[in-house]
Design an enzyme around this catalytic site. Structure first.
Site, short mmCIF file in Angstrom:
data_model
loop_
_atom_site.label_atom_id
_atom_site.label_comp_id
_atom_site.label_asym_id
_atom_site.label_seq_id
_atom_site.Cartn_x
_atom_site.Cartn_y
_atom_site.Cartn_z
N ILE A 14 0.75 -1.41 -0.01
CA ILE A 14 0.08 0.05 -0.01
C ILE A 14 1.06 1.18 0.04
O ILE A 14 0.40 2.34 -0.62
CB ILE A 14 -1.15 0.10 1.32
CG1 ILE A 14 -2.21 0.95 0.77
CG2 ILE A 14 -0.32 0.11 2.43
CD1 ILE A 14 -2.79 0.85 -0.51
N SER A 36 12.34 0.94 5.89
CA SER A 36 12.21 -0.22 5.43
C SER A 36 13.13 -1.11 6.05
O SER A 36 14.34 -1.06 5.81
CB SER A 36 12.11 -0.09 3.85
OG SER A 36 12.06 -1.47 3.21
N ARG A 38 13.33 -3.88 4.81
CA ARG A 38 14.34 -4.62 3.83
C ARG A 38 15.22 -3.50 3.18
O ARG A 38 16.06 -4.11 2.15
CB ARG A 38 13.49 -4.95 2.75
CG ARG A 38 12.34 -6.33 3.06
CD ARG A 38 11.25 -6.31 2.04
NE ARG A 38 10.44 -5.07 2.10
CZ ARG A 38 9.45 -5.01 1.26
NH1 ARG A 38 9.33 -5.81 0.00
NH2 ARG A 38 8.80 -3.79 1.40
N LYS A 91 -5.14 1.35 7.86
CA LYS A 91 -6.31 0.66 8.51
C LYS A 91 -5.83 -0.83 8.60
O LYS A 91 -4.96 -1.25 7.59
CB LYS A 91 -7.60 0.82 7.68
CG LYS A 91 -7.61 0.56 6.18
CD LYS A 91 -7.25 -0.82 5.47
CE LYS A 91 -7.81 -2.26 6.02
NZ LYS A 91 -7.40 -3.03 5.03
N ASP A 169 -9.51 -8.17 7.01
CA ASP A 169 -8.52 -6.95 6.28
C ASP A 169 -9.35 -6.20 5.08
O ASP A 169 -9.38 -5.26 5.28
CB ASP A 169 -7.16 -7.59 5.81
CG ASP A 169 -6.35 -6.56 5.38
OD1 ASP A 169 -5.75 -6.12 6.23
OD2 ASP A 169 -6.22 -6.37 4.19
P1 NAP Z 1 2.67 -5.74 2.90
O1 NAP Z 1 2.65 -5.47 1.41
O2 NAP Z 1 2.91 -6.96 3.68
O3 NAP Z 1 3.48 -4.62 3.55
C1 NAP Z 1 3.59 -4.34 4.82
C2 NAP Z 1 5.19 -3.60 5.03
O4 NAP Z 1 5.42 -3.41 6.50
C3 NAP Z 1 6.18 -4.95 4.90
O5 NAP Z 1 6.55 -5.03 3.32
C4 NAP Z 1 7.49 -4.42 5.58
O6 NAP Z 1 8.06 -3.39 4.76
C5 NAP Z 1 6.66 -3.69 6.73
N1 NAP Z 1 6.73 -4.55 7.79
C6 NAP Z 1 6.29 -5.65 8.13
N2 NAP Z 1 6.26 -6.34 9.18
C7 NAP Z 1 6.88 -5.43 10.15
C8 NAP Z 1 7.06 -5.27 11.49
N3 NAP Z 1 6.90 -6.09 12.07
N4 NAP Z 1 7.59 -4.06 11.95
C9 NAP Z 1 7.63 -2.95 10.91
N5 NAP Z 1 7.41 -3.04 9.74
C10 NAP Z 1 6.97 -4.12 9.22
O7 NAP Z 1 1.13 -5.23 3.47
P2 NAP Z 1 0.28 -4.03 2.71
O8 NAP Z 1 -0.60 -4.73 1.72
O9 NAP Z 1 1.08 -2.80 2.18
O10 NAP Z 1 -0.61 -3.58 4.03
C11 NAP Z 1 -0.09 -2.78 4.96
C12 NAP Z 1 -1.04 -2.31 5.84
O11 NAP Z 1 -1.96 -1.53 4.86
C13 NAP Z 1 -2.28 -3.28 6.40
O12 NAP Z 1 -2.70 -2.87 7.47
C14 NAP Z 1 -3.35 -3.23 5.14
O13 NAP Z 1 -4.45 -3.60 5.70
C15 NAP Z 1 -3.27 -1.61 4.75
N6 NAP Z 1 -3.76 -1.57 3.44
C16 NAP Z 1 -3.45 -2.27 2.48
C17 NAP Z 1 -3.89 -2.19 1.22
C18 NAP Z 1 -3.70 -3.15 -0.08
O14 NAP Z 1 -3.99 -2.97 -1.12
N7 NAP Z 1 -2.65 -3.85 0.09
C19 NAP Z 1 -5.12 -1.00 0.94
C20 NAP Z 1 -5.29 -0.45 1.88
C21 NAP Z 1 -4.66 -0.63 3.26
P3 NAP Z 1 9.41 -2.91 4.69
O15 NAP Z 1 10.34 -4.14 4.72
O16 NAP Z 1 9.64 -1.96 3.89
O17 NAP Z 1 9.68 -2.32 6.04
#
Ligand code: NAP
Length: 308
Positions: A14, A36, A38, A91, A169
């Site tokens: 996101i 990040s 990573r 969210k 989610d």
């Molecule tokens: P994601 O692709 O898994 O990304 C989350 C990122 O957060 C990971 O790539 C990592 O990035 C970082 N992270 C993971 N574990 C962590 C930890 N323990 N401490 C600190 N950083 C950590 O997930 P996402 O889809 O972007 O979703 C993230 C949030 O946004 C969720 O709550 C989701 O509900 C919300 N959201 C997602 C979407 C969507 O379309 N995907 C839409 C609206 C809202 P780094 O390696 O770069 O740190």
């Protein structure tokens, strides 16, 4: 008009799909830093590999947007508030209601802005549905939220863990529309949480809300033939409102009343800038409360193990 220096924490899907491009085109915000784990970076921004390092290394930052999974959000948000930063929470805003309440207090005590971002609420069709339903009675509510988890959440192990919300989610997006448009509060009466035997969080959920009226929600991650993100409301006078496309389209009795391409995150950042200028918080716990209630009242129904 001032420009706010913002840091983005967690450069996952996101952050890359929405936060970074929307900040790049915003006249209210400048991307000053990213963190990040990573080691990803962003052009023009200082880069760190932890939220702690970002907060310590950027004393001039005004605000942060926390785009991590929900389980990590509270500790990072609290640290940001303690460092004097305004905070935008992706969210779901926290893993629990207690965490969100504590963050609200921590922000208020320090006079800082805390904002919950329910992105699906930022659609003109949703606002129109809310206005049309104001003062009406509701005979039927049917939330039909179906998508393929393999398509929309590939490799996201956190989503299956406790506190990862599972199908809630996406389902919480639907609930954020429900809590915005319904002319009265809704209450979970019964919930079936269909949970793979190798997961903590559900793959499908059926909810019945308390009446009067026939009020239901179905969330399912096993849909492989395309996604359905639709909410139907039938009023006591028989008017049928259908919000589709995740809240981007509204039809009333079969006639399209509003339809616009998604600009949810532009709306979120415009609203955050307004809150910062006004020094006002915006914390909406209602969608998270419904999910918590579903987990509290819900019946766990075991299903086959999920393999990606
Ligand atoms: P994601 O692709 O898994 O990304 C989350 C990122 O957060 C990971 O790539 C990592 O990035 C970082 N992270 C993971 N574990 C962590 C930890 N323990 N401490 C600190 N950083 C950590 O997930 P996402 O889809 O972007 O979703 C993230 C949030 O946004 C969720 O709550 C989701 O509900 C919300 N959201 C997602 C979407 C969507 O379309 N995907 C839409 C609206 C809202 P780094 O390696 O770069 O740190």
């Amino acid at each position: 008009m001032s420009t706010y220096r913002i840091g983005v924490i967690g450069l996952g899907k996101i952050a890359q799909d929405q936060h970074l491009p929307v900040i790049a085109e915003s006249s209210d915000f400048t991307l000053a830093a990213v963190s990040s784990q990573r080691g990803l970076t962003a052009p023009g921004a200082l880069a760190f590999t932890s939220a702690e390092a970002l907060l310590a290394g950027t004393p001039h930052l005004d605000a942060v947007a926390i785009c991590t999974p929900p389980q990590a959000r509270y500790a990072i948000a609290l640290a940001a508030l303690q460092a004097g930063k305004h905070v935008m929470l992706e969210k779901p805003p926290a893993a629990t209601l207690s965490e969100l309440a504590a963050l609200e207090d921590a922000a208020a005590t320090r006079g800082l802005v805390l904002m919950t971002t329910w992105h699906s609420q930022y659609n003109a069709a949703v606002d129109m549905a809310r206005d049309l339903l104001a003062g009406q009675t509701v005979a039927e509510l049917f939330v039909n939220w179906q998508e393929d988890v393999r398509k929309w959440h590939p490799g996201q192990a956190w989503i299956w863990q406790a506190g990862g919300f599972g199908v809630f989610d996406p389902g919480i997006n639907a609930l954020s529309i429900v809590t915005k448009i319904m002319p009265h509060p809704v209450f979970v009466e019964r919930a079936d949480l269909v949970t793979p035997e190798n997961a903590d969080a559900p793959i499908a959920v059926s909810i019945r809300f308390a009446g009067p009226g026939d009020l239901r929600a179905e969330f399912d991650w096993r849909a492989t033939g395309g996604e359905t993100w639709e909410i139907t409301v039938v009023t006591g006078h028989g008017k049928r409102l259908v919000l589709s496309g995740g809240g981007t389209r509204l039809a009333v009795d079969g006639v399209t009343m509003a339809e616009a391409p998604q600009r949810e995150y532009q709306g979120i950042y415009t609203h955050f800038a307004e809150l910062l200028r006004a020094g006002r918080a915006h914390v909406d716990a209602a969608p998270l409360r419904l999910v918590a209630d579903a987990f509290m009242l819900g019946r766990r129904v075991a299903t086959a193990a999920f393999t990606e």
